[in-house]
Each structure stands twice: as C-alpha cells, then as structure tokens.
Write a protein that holds these residues in place. Structure first.
Motif, PDB file in Angstrom:
ATOM      1  N   PHE A   1       0.926  -1.383  -0.365  1.00  0.00           N
ATOM      2  CA  PHE A   1      -0.280   0.219  -0.022  1.00  0.00           C
ATOM      3  C   PHE A   1       0.891   1.506   0.282  1.00  0.00           C
ATOM      4  O   PHE A   1       0.505   2.344  -1.212  1.00  0.00           O
ATOM      5  CB  PHE A   1      -1.238  -0.173   1.581  1.00  0.00           C
TER       6      PHE A   1
ATOM      7  N   TRP B   1      -2.718  -1.168  12.561  1.00  0.00           N
ATOM      8  CA  TRP B   1      -3.033  -1.836  12.112  1.00  0.00           C
ATOM      9  C   TRP B   1      -3.691  -3.081  13.136  1.00  0.00           C
ATOM     10  O   TRP B   1      -4.309  -3.867  12.897  1.00  0.00           O
ATOM     11  CB  TRP B   1      -3.098  -2.389  10.723  1.00  0.00           C
TER      12      TRP B   1
ATOM     13  N   TRP C   1      -6.738   7.697  -1.076  1.00  0.00           N
ATOM     14  CA  TRP C   1      -6.141   7.146   0.222  1.00  0.00           C
ATOM     15  C   TRP C   1      -7.274   5.637   0.365  1.00  0.00           C
ATOM     16  O   TRP C   1      -6.561   4.240   0.567  1.00  0.00           O
ATOM     17  CB  TRP C   1      -5.698   7.367   1.358  1.00  0.00           C
TER      18      TRP C   1
ATOM     19  N   TRP D   1      -6.177   1.325  -0.561  1.00  0.00           N
ATOM     20  CA  TRP D   1      -5.999   1.162   0.683  1.00  0.00           C
ATOM     21  C   TRP D   1      -7.153  -0.089   0.178  1.00  0.00           C
ATOM     22  O   TRP D   1      -6.915  -1.865   0.399  1.00  0.00           O
ATOM     23  CB  TRP D   1      -7.105   1.831   2.220  1.00  0.00           C
TER      24      TRP D   1
ATOM     25  N   LYS E   1     -10.881  -2.856   5.358  1.00  0.00           N
ATOM     26  CA  LYS E   1     -11.507  -2.068   4.722  1.00  0.00           C
ATOM     27  C   LYS E   1     -12.565  -0.988   5.336  1.00  0.00           C
ATOM     28  O   LYS E   1     -11.979   0.044   4.577  1.00  0.00           O
ATOM     29  CB  LYS E   1     -12.128  -2.634   3.003  1.00  0.00           C
TER      30      LYS E   1
ATOM     31  N   GLY F   1     -10.840   1.222   7.677  1.00  0.00           N
ATOM     32  CA  GLY F   1      -9.932   2.250   6.609  1.00  0.00           C
ATOM     33  C   GLY F   1     -10.862   3.389   6.051  1.00  0.00           C
ATOM     34  O   GLY F   1     -10.380   4.900   6.425  1.00  0.00           O
TER      35      GLY F   1
END
Length: 154
Positions: free
Chosen positions: A24, A57, A92, A96, A113, A116
C-alpha cells in the motif's frame, strides 16, 4: 465478490499486515495525488513508518499490538502545511481497497477496508471541520464517489 478474491486467504496476522502495508505505502508514495504528502511534505521513510503503522493496524484489527501514539497529530501537522481534501482521502481509500483486494479476502480484509474508510472520514472531518478548502468550496467531509463505487464493485 469476484472469483479472484476467492483465491485469496484472509488477513491472518502481523506478517500479512506487513505485506499489505508495504504494498500500500509503495503505491501511496508513488501516487501523484497523495505521494507528495509522504515524500515531500513529511519526508517519510517507509522503513521508519512501516513498523509504527503495522502496530496501528495490528491493534485496530486484532488488538494484539501496543500502539500508544497519537495517529491524528502527524496528519494535523501535514494538513497545516498543505491542506488535505476529500480527494486526497478518497485516493487513500481507493489505494487501500485495491491493495487489500489484491492480496486478501475474508472478514478481516473486509474489516480492514471498512476501518480504513471510517478512519479516512473521521480524519477528514476532524481536519477540515467544515472549513472552506483552498478552492473556496465548502469541504463537508465526503469521500469521492469513486471510492464508494470501488467498494461496491469488489
């Protein structure tokens, strides 16, 4: 879910996150829209950034890492130099999603996801707080439709 996604395993732990984040951020650093925030404004080194963001994360998805940093502060500092807009956060989110979808499929991948997207929206709202962006338009914190369409197509 498209057939290629069925061939991918779910995000299972830190090693998977490390690969996702390395891919990423390699794409993000090279991206013409958001790359300059990393390379020119922040002068970010991927080798320095990667362990920190992997901790973030890993904590967000699995609650197994100890992340004590303020995730908002560096973004606020960047925003004070060059305002980040919905287009930046939308890009972004696109990168992602594309990175995760290219590597993984399953509940953890979907959670990553969705998380994010939530982070991007919250960060944009907190940074802009409804203030006019540099074009004079009112920035109400919307992620561009392309990001939503990308998610819907996955």
């Amino acid at each position: 879910m498209h057939s290629a996604a069925r061939d991918h395993a779910d995000i299972a732990g830190r090693a998977d996150l490390d690969l996702v984040l390395r891919r990423f951020y390699t794409a993000a650093f090279a991206d013409p829209l958001i790359g300059p925030f990393f390379t020119e404004i922040a002068g970010t080194s991927l080798d320095v950034h990667l362990p920190r963001i992997t901790d973030f994360w890993e904590r967000a998805l699995f609650r197994t890492a100890d992340y004590q940093r303020n995730a908002f502060a560096p973004h606020a500092a960047l925003h004070s130099v060059e305002p980040m807009t919905a287009a930046h956060f939308g890009r972004w989110v696109q990168l992602w999603h594309a990175t995760i979808d290219g590597l993984h499929a399953g509940p953890n991948a979907e959670r990553a996801k969705a998380q994010g997207e939530r982070i991007a929206l919250a960060m944009l709202k907190r940074l802009s707080d409804g203030a006019p962006d540099t074009s004079g338009r009112q920035n109400l914190g919307f992620i561009p439709l392309a990001a939503v369409e990308l998610r819907a197509a996955a």
